[in-house]
Design a protein around this motif. Structure first.
Motif, mmCIF file in Angstrom:
data_model
loop_
_atom_site.group_PDB
_atom_site.id
_atom_site.type_symbol
_atom_site.label_atom_id
_atom_site.label_comp_id
_atom_site.label_asym_id
_atom_site.label_seq_id
_atom_site.Cartn_x
_atom_site.Cartn_y
_atom_site.Cartn_z
ATOM 1 N N THR A 51 -10.663 -2.835 19.950
ATOM 2 C CA THR A 51 -10.250 -2.573 21.166
ATOM 3 C C THR A 51 -9.734 -3.971 21.468
ATOM 4 O OG1 THR A 51 -11.628 -1.009 21.764
ATOM 5 C CG2 THR A 51 -10.391 -2.080 23.640
ATOM 6 N N ASP A 52 -8.225 -3.939 21.833
ATOM 7 C CA ASP A 52 -7.611 -5.203 22.017
ATOM 8 C C ASP A 52 -7.851 -5.669 23.636
ATOM 9 O OD1 ASP A 52 -5.529 -4.264 23.811
ATOM 10 O OD2 ASP A 52 -4.268 -4.190 22.103
ATOM 11 N N ASP A 53 -7.536 -6.838 23.968
ATOM 12 C CA ASP A 53 -7.561 -7.379 25.099
ATOM 13 C C ASP A 53 -7.015 -6.357 26.189
ATOM 14 O OD1 ASP A 53 -9.003 -9.506 24.285
ATOM 15 O OD2 ASP A 53 -7.479 -10.830 24.547
ATOM 16 N N SER A 54 -6.026 -5.627 26.135
ATOM 17 C CA SER A 54 -5.459 -4.767 26.945
ATOM 18 C C SER A 54 -6.015 -3.551 27.145
ATOM 19 C CB SER A 54 -3.789 -4.436 26.759
ATOM 20 O OG SER A 54 -3.667 -3.751 25.672
ATOM 21 N N GLY A 55 -7.388 -3.436 26.311
ATOM 22 C CA GLY A 55 -7.855 -1.984 26.271
ATOM 23 C C GLY A 55 -7.302 -0.959 25.415
ATOM 24 N N THR A 56 -6.525 -1.310 24.575
ATOM 25 C CA THR A 56 -5.771 -0.484 23.851
ATOM 26 C C THR A 56 -6.667 -0.282 22.512
ATOM 27 O OG1 THR A 56 -3.508 -1.049 24.554
ATOM 28 C CG2 THR A 56 -3.650 0.121 22.163
ATOM 29 N N LYS A 57 -6.767 1.186 22.115
ATOM 30 C CA LYS A 57 -7.463 0.989 20.793
ATOM 31 C C LYS A 57 -6.662 1.216 19.717
ATOM 32 C CE LYS A 57 -11.128 3.999 23.176
ATOM 33 N NZ LYS A 57 -12.116 2.939 23.099
ATOM 34 N N ARG A 58 -6.998 0.260 18.784
ATOM 35 C CA ARG A 58 -6.081 0.290 17.481
ATOM 36 C C ARG A 58 -6.778 0.394 16.138
ATOM 37 N NH1 ARG A 58 -1.152 -2.126 18.765
ATOM 38 N NH2 ARG A 58 -1.026 -3.040 20.978
ATOM 39 N N GLU A 59 -6.256 0.392 15.097
ATOM 40 C CA GLU A 59 -6.896 0.539 13.707
ATOM 41 C C GLU A 59 -6.230 -0.673 12.752
ATOM 42 O OE1 GLU A 59 -7.532 4.060 11.990
ATOM 43 O OE2 GLU A 59 -9.318 4.649 12.930
ATOM 44 N N LEU A 60 -7.061 -1.151 12.009
ATOM 45 C CA LEU A 60 -6.332 -1.977 10.807
ATOM 46 C C LEU A 60 -7.049 -1.720 9.720
ATOM 47 C CD1 LEU A 60 -5.333 -4.816 9.740
ATOM 48 C CD2 LEU A 60 -7.379 -5.794 10.654
ATOM 49 N N ARG A 61 -6.051 -1.720 8.666
ATOM 50 C CA ARG A 61 -6.831 -1.524 7.242
ATOM 51 C C ARG A 61 -6.490 -2.682 6.308
ATOM 52 N NH1 ARG A 61 -4.933 3.240 2.814
ATOM 53 N NH2 ARG A 61 -4.417 1.800 0.989
ATOM 54 N N GLU A 62 -7.456 -3.140 5.913
ATOM 55 C CA GLU A 62 -7.421 -4.393 5.382
ATOM 56 C C GLU A 62 -8.056 -4.326 3.809
ATOM 57 O OE1 GLU A 62 -6.101 -8.274 4.937
ATOM 58 O OE2 GLU A 62 -5.650 -6.860 6.249
ATOM 59 N N THR A 63 -7.462 -5.054 2.787
ATOM 60 C CA THR A 63 -8.012 -4.778 1.567
ATOM 61 C C THR A 63 -8.823 -5.986 1.192
ATOM 62 O OG1 THR A 63 -6.196 -5.872 0.746
ATOM 63 C CG2 THR A 63 -6.123 -3.583 0.783
ATOM 64 N N TRP A 64 -10.038 -5.927 0.526
ATOM 65 C CA TRP A 64 -10.751 -6.983 0.070
ATOM 66 C C TRP A 64 -10.165 -7.930 -0.961
ATOM 67 C CZ3 TRP A 64 -15.498 -8.338 1.939
ATOM 68 C CH2 TRP A 64 -15.966 -7.376 2.525
ATOM 69 N N ARG A 65 -10.175 -9.172 -0.843
ATOM 70 C CA ARG A 65 -9.737 -9.921 -1.810
ATOM 71 C C ARG A 65 -10.768 -10.986 -2.505
ATOM 72 N NH1 ARG A 65 -4.561 -9.262 -2.965
ATOM 73 N NH2 ARG A 65 -4.395 -11.297 -3.815
ATOM 74 N N ILE A 66 -10.590 -11.292 -3.713
ATOM 75 C CA ILE A 66 -11.516 -12.001 -4.594
ATOM 76 C C ILE A 66 -10.796 -13.317 -4.779
ATOM 77 C CG2 ILE A 66 -12.900 -12.035 -6.582
ATOM 78 C CD1 ILE A 66 -13.481 -9.505 -4.794
ATOM 79 N N VAL A 67 -11.542 -14.566 -4.637
ATOM 80 C CA VAL A 67 -11.141 -15.526 -5.068
ATOM 81 C C VAL A 67 -12.587 -16.627 -5.475
ATOM 82 C CG1 VAL A 67 -11.665 -16.723 -2.682
ATOM 83 C CG2 VAL A 67 -9.712 -17.615 -4.009
ATOM 84 N N GLU A 68 -12.249 -17.536 -6.129
ATOM 85 C CA GLU A 68 -13.328 -18.449 -6.483
ATOM 86 C C GLU A 68 -13.620 -19.197 -5.328
ATOM 87 O OE1 GLU A 68 -14.311 -21.545 -9.943
ATOM 88 O OE2 GLU A 68 -13.234 -19.791 -10.298
ATOM 89 N N ASN A 69 -14.906 -19.411 -5.011
ATOM 90 C CA ASN A 69 -15.245 -20.237 -3.960
ATOM 91 C C ASN A 69 -15.101 -21.496 -4.098
ATOM 92 O OD1 ASN A 69 -16.614 -20.257 -1.346
ATOM 93 N ND2 ASN A 69 -18.590 -19.819 -1.857
#
Length: 643
Positions: free
Chosen positions: A221-239
């Protein structure tokens, strides 16, 4: 933000902060990473299982405790696994990830973040991440899970620090955290849940299998109260590599007390959300002028270890030092930098913050305590579990481990489970420099404090240095010194019949080898599974997470306001005709006792906060110490080196 379907770097990487952009550009998608994983042969799996059984059966100091507390039997589970491996062939063996999952589950069953199965290449040194961080707070409406940091360059509609997460891949967020927490080995509920929250977006693969899902769907829920969705992929990196020297004397190497998972996660968070620390570290290593620190902060030669500043609260202005890690193998350098930073702090009071500190070198933790108190420090004693293999190791390395040998040899006759309790930290060095800060101190802890940090917090409380303010109901409860399999191999490497065999393809294991016991009023109490209960409980607020711990500092300031500083200074130390003359200034102190070369030589009452003291026959004196008392209670100690 739309993610590339071909596994190439997402858009935010090209806009990442300069110090880490090139590094993050090497990241890959989860599917591409997994395509190159899984090369252990059946014989290599059998070797790993055999070495795990050896370590847990012969070296693991907490095995009786864990068997009793958690009703587990990891050694028997390894026997069963080894039997199955014996019946398998190269063509019938299950996928490698299933072997790693079972090994990890066996080690996790003891709920000990010191005792781990470390995945081999290509998992080792890698971290799986999402480009944002989620943290938890509570208010009158209950608990909330909020985005607190977003990697530079990452954007999505209405997605910024302060948005509240409601669901995680369709699961209500609180339940998703609980399910995630069940996969981790924290010694108590607070520790497991805290790590369940952190691992939503940051997972070091040395300790955990990669996520099963290639992407997550985040409902918010963003600051305006709007409900949203985000699809995000996992990334792999050397630490990022550890912020420490790789080489250290054997005594320092064997004095490690570290939650490796927390250390790896902290470096990943620096890479993603504090790239200025990477820039400072690179500049210092190159001998260049370090970049400007953030407004209000003090420059430090160890930016990955310390952060120092003054904080203003309604109760007054106080010093603030954050210790991110005790994993610095330059022990003298660590203590010297800590003392230097203490000298920059206002004497009205100090907020010392060790939240999320997974530990490191036990010497650093116990040497630092003396700088905050006039009382002598008693280092925590430690015990081995009595086994033929532990006795063999201690006999071979008498210089470092000989103090434990007599009791281990006696165990053959009396059948005791543990060796005698002997400190790892030399008591003389734990008191070599004495008190350096003379204001009141409050220590802030949370459930991610572990290992050497547990030892530090226990010593802080046991020596009555000041109140412990905890944002969780206890610390992570890691009460042990930890050795990894490579160290055990090295300790017996020149013996032809050594039972330790190097592990294949970068695989590793760690084991709690010596358990720690508390001192003072809690003498003999183990730290493991119990942790340190704070004197002042506190719940993090939304304002804390978004405004730099504002409410937390207010609460710490209220605690410090009720405590009294006791500064004492030797303003002059001169020698005349064989007599030592000391001029001393002190505040809130009514008596001074004077010691020369550790011998009591005088005692004076103070009326105006000043004293001029002459000690005859002191021409060969090397040191002078004044101890300050208030109402017959020792409150300060200052030492002057002479000559």
């Amino acid at each position: 933000m739309a993610q590339p379907a071909d596994g190439s770097a997402p858009d935010f990487v090209s806009q990442a902060a300069d110090p880490v952009r090139e590094h993050l550009a090497t990241s890959t998608g989860l599917a591409d990473f997994l395509a190159g994983a899984g090369t252990l042969t059946l014989d290599e799996r059998r070797l790993i299982a055999d070495q795990a059984k050896l370590m847990l059966d012969q070296n693991y100091v907490h095995l009786p405790l864990k068997t009793a507390m958690h009703a587990v039997n990891p050694v028997q589970r390894l026997r069963v696994l080894r039997g199955r491996l014996e019946r398998q062939t190269e063509t019938t063996k299950p996928p490698e990830w299933m072997f790693h999952a079972e090994m990890s589950e066996i080690f996790h069953s003891v709920r000990d973040l010191h005792t781990n199965y470390l995945l081999p290449d290509p998992y080792a040194r890698k971290v799986a991440f999402l480009p944002f961080l989620v943290e938890r707070y509570e208010d009158d409406q209950g608990e909330h899970f909020m985005v607190t940091h977003v990697a530079q360059g990452f954007s999505a509609p209405g997605f910024e620090p302060g948005v509240e997460i409601t669901h995680w891949s369709g699961i209500p967020i609180a339940k998703a955290v609980d399910l995630n927490a069940a996969r981790f080995a924290g010694s108590n509920t607070a520790a497991r849940r805290s790590r369940g929250t952190q691992s939503l977006t940051v997972r070091p693969l040395v300790m955990h299998l990669p996520p099963f899902e290639e992407w997550v769907t985040v409902s918010y829920t963003d600051d305006s109260g709007t409900k949203r969705e985000l699809r995000e992929t996992w990334r792999i990196v050397e630490n990022l590599p550890p912020f420490v020297k790789e080489q250290a004397p054997m005594g320092t190497t064997l004095a490690e007390g570290l939650d490796l998972d927390m250390d790896e996660a902290n470096r990943a968070k620096v890479m993603l959300f504090a790239p200025q620390v990477v820039a400072q570290k690179k500049a210092l290593e190159a001998g260049e002028a370090a970049p400007e620190v953030r407004a209000g902060e003090m420059a430090t030669s160890m930016p990955g270890v310390f952060r120092a500043q003054e904080v203003r609260t309604s109760s007054g202005t106080f010093g603030y030092i954050r210790i991110f890690t005790f994993l610095e193998r330059d022990v003298e350098g660590f203590v010297s930098e800590f003392v230097r930073l203490l000298g920059l702090m206002p004497d009205r009071g100090l907020i010392l913050d060790v939240r999320d500190n997974g530990g490191g070198i036990i010497f650093n933790a116990e040497f630092a305590l003396q700088t905050l108190t006039p009382r002598p420090i008693t280092p925590e004693p430690t015990q081995f579990i009595n086994s033929p293999l532990n006795l063999r190791i201690c006999r071979k390395h008498q210089d470092e481990l000989g103090a434990w040998v007599p009791s281990m040899e006696q165990a053959v006759e009396i059948g005791s489970t543990f060796s005698s309790a002997v400190p790892i930290t030399p008591e003389t060095r734990a008191n070599a420099i004495g008190q350096q800060y003379f204001g009141p101190v409050v220590l802030i802890t949370n459930a991610r404090c572990y290992s050497a940090t547990d030892i530090f917090a226990a010593g802080f409380q046991d020596h009555r240095i000041g109140p412990v303010l905890g944002t969780d109901e206890n610390t992570g409860a890691g009460g042990a010194n930890v050795w990894d399999h490579e160290h055990l191999v090295a300790l017996l490497e020149d013996e032809p019949d050594t039972p330790y065999v190097p592990l294949p393809k970068g695989a590793g294991m760690r084991v709690a080898i010596r358990r720690t016991l508390r001192v003072g009023a809690n003498s003999g109490t183990p730290v493991e599974d119990l942790g340190i209960t704070p004197d002042v409980p506190y719940q993090m607020t939304r304002r804390d997470l978004l405004e730099g711990n504002a409410d937390l500092f207010e609460r710490a300031g209220q605690v410090l306001k009720g405590l009294t500083p006791h500064p004492v200074a030797i303003t002059e130390a001169t020698m005349t005709d064989g007599a030592l003359r000391l001029k001393v200034k002190a505040t809130n102190i009514d008596r001074l006792d004077v010691y020369v070369d550790q011998r009591p030589r005088n005692s004076v009452d103070l009326t105006d906060g000043q004293a001029d003291i002459t000690i005859p026959d002191a021409s060969t004196a090397q040191s002078a110490r004044v101890e300050g008392f208030a109402d017959s209670r020792l409150v300060a100690s200052r030492t002057a080196r002479l000559g």
